[in-house]
Design an enzyme around this catalytic site. Structure first.
Site, short mmCIF file in Angstrom:
data_model
loop_
_atom_site.label_atom_id
_atom_site.label_comp_id
_atom_site.label_asym_id
_atom_site.label_seq_id
_atom_site.Cartn_x
_atom_site.Cartn_y
_atom_site.Cartn_z
CG LEU A 1 -0.53 0.59 11.83
CD1 LEU A 1 0.88 1.20 11.81
CD2 LEU A 1 -1.51 1.56 12.49
N GLY A 2 -2.90 -1.86 8.36
CA GLY A 2 -3.40 -2.05 6.99
C GLY A 2 -2.40 -1.67 5.91
N GLY A 3 -1.12 -1.68 6.23
CA GLY A 3 -0.11 -1.26 5.24
C GLY A 3 -0.18 -2.07 3.95
N GLY A 4 -0.21 -3.39 4.07
CA GLY A 4 -0.25 -4.26 2.88
C GLY A 4 -1.54 -4.08 2.10
CB SER A 5 -5.09 -3.71 3.17
OG SER A 5 -5.16 -4.93 3.85
CG ASP B 1 -8.50 -4.42 6.64
OD1 ASP B 1 -9.68 -4.58 7.00
OD2 ASP B 1 -7.53 -4.38 7.42
CE LYS C 1 -6.57 -1.27 9.15
NZ LYS C 1 -6.63 -2.08 10.37
CB ALA D 1 2.55 -8.42 11.29
CB ALA D 2 1.74 -2.73 12.26
O1 C5P Z 1 -9.37 -10.80 4.37
P1 C5P Z 1 -7.97 -10.87 4.88
O2 C5P Z 1 -7.03 -11.57 3.93
O3 C5P Z 1 -7.42 -9.58 5.35
O4 C5P Z 1 -8.04 -11.78 6.18
C1 C5P Z 1 -6.91 -12.36 6.76
C2 C5P Z 1 -7.39 -13.41 7.74
O5 C5P Z 1 -8.05 -12.79 8.85
C3 C5P Z 1 -8.42 -14.38 7.18
O6 C5P Z 1 -7.80 -15.48 6.57
C4 C5P Z 1 -9.18 -14.78 8.42
O7 C5P Z 1 -8.43 -15.73 9.17
C5 C5P Z 1 -9.18 -13.51 9.24
N1 C5P Z 1 -10.40 -12.67 9.06
C6 C5P Z 1 -11.61 -13.12 9.57
N2 C5P Z 1 -12.71 -12.35 9.43
C7 C5P Z 1 -12.65 -11.14 8.82
C8 C5P Z 1 -11.42 -10.67 8.31
C9 C5P Z 1 -10.31 -11.47 8.45
O8 C5P Z 1 -11.69 -14.22 10.15
N3 C5P Z 1 -13.75 -10.39 8.73
#
Ligand code: C5P
Length: 291
Positions: free
Chosen positions: A98-102, A135, A10, A95-96
């Site tokens: 692009l949401g690859g892992g999600s 995500d 994405k 770590a791009a």
């Molecule tokens: O939810 P996810 O695991 O993708 O989030 C990774 C990190 O990004 C969280 O640990 C947090 O530090 C940050 N994050 C945030 N607020 C969001 C989404 C992510 O602070 N709405």
């Protein structure tokens, strides 16, 4: 039975952060657009336990991997004692933004539900997805969407008319940006940290038109504040892309990918050639048509 699935990525056409919440996450409104550039996943029922393999040796294959955690959570919730073998062919950069892992985690939930005869309702899959990462619920469906909350509340839209027939040019600079780092460093940019809600709706309504200067103006990403300060090259990429034929350019998610929206695949390829002659051949790039 063996299931092969494509796992798309994405871009965030808009990512407006609305302040830090008491639970440590950030409230936000984001317009997420599926991009048909995919990893490939294969799933097979086999023995017991979860065995994950991956073409990319950098990636962990144990519970540090979201695919593993998605599979574990699925099997426990559905009360299944059989095991699965999963293989990931990684094409989307890491770590791009692009949401690859999600996307991989969501594809795993959907594929295992199919492989085991749909034991879980879609609401349950959404619940597991949201618990695994902000995500992930977006990737349980295939439409553009407005995401709110911490990113897990999804309102899908029909494909945006403004994007029909256009193409994405994706440029990854060869280094990643950690999502927690980007959010933590937003604290130094109070204006970007405390955005005002409403920008997403404004962009979505512009995306029903063909007013490209207006759309380009409405694209926005709060996380550019820390990311472009630390990596000014990303700002230079955007300026160059806009000055050399792209309709718009922005950083996706927490970076480090820059995306440009171009008039057509041909136009994206021509912008890419110019980009390469200016910045060299070291970036990872892709041209992806938009349907
Ligand atoms: O939810 P996810 O695991 O993708 O989030 C990774 C990190 O990004 C969280 O640990 C947090 O530090 C940050 N994050 C945030 N607020 C969001 C989404 C992510 O602070 N709405």
């Amino acid at each position: 039975m063996r299931l092969k699935e494509k796992s798309p990525c994405k871009v965030n056409l808009l990512l407006n952060i609305l302040g830090k919440r008491p639970d440590g996450f950030h409230g936000l409104e984001t317009v997420m657009q599926p991009v048909n550039f995919c990893d490939e996943l294969a799933f097979m029922r086999s023995g017991n336990g979860i065995r994950l393999s991956c073409s990319e040796k950098e990636l962990p294959t144990d519970s540090k991997n979201l695919i593993f955690r998605a599979a574990e959570n699925f099997l426990t919730t559905a009360n299944i004692s059989d095991g699965v073998k999963i293989h990931l062919e990684k094409k989307i950069p890491l770590a791009a933004g692009l949401g690859g892992g999600s996307g991989n985690a969501a594809t795993t939930l959907l594929a295992l539900n199919e492989l085991f005869g749909q034991p879980l309702a879609s609401e349950k899959l959404c619940e597991i997805a949201a618990a695994l990462g902000s995500d992930i619920p977006f990737f349980l469906q295939d439409k553009p969407a407005l995401a709110t909350g911490r990113g897990e509340k999804i309102q899908p839209f029909e494909n945006f008319p403004a994007l029909k027939g256009k193409a994405f040019l994706l440029i990854h600079p060869g280094f990643g940006i950690s999502t927690p780092w980007a959010y933590q460093n937003l604290a130094r940019f109070p204006e970007a940290l405390n955005g005002k809600a409403g920008r997403a709706k404004e962009l979505i309504s512009k995306l029903q038109t063909n007013d490209w200067p207006g759309i380009a103006d409405a694209l926005y990403n709060s996380l550019e504040a820390p990311a472009l300060e630390k990596f000014p090259i990303l700002g230079l990429f955007q300026e160059f892309l806009r000055a050399n034929g792209a309709l718009a350019a922005l950083m996706s998610g927490s970076g480090s990918t820059t995306f440009a929206i171009c008039e057509s695949v041909l136009s994206a390829e021509s912008v890419l050639e110019k980009f390469k002659s200016k910045f060299g051949e070291n970036c990872w790039t892709a041209v992806v048509p938009i349907s």
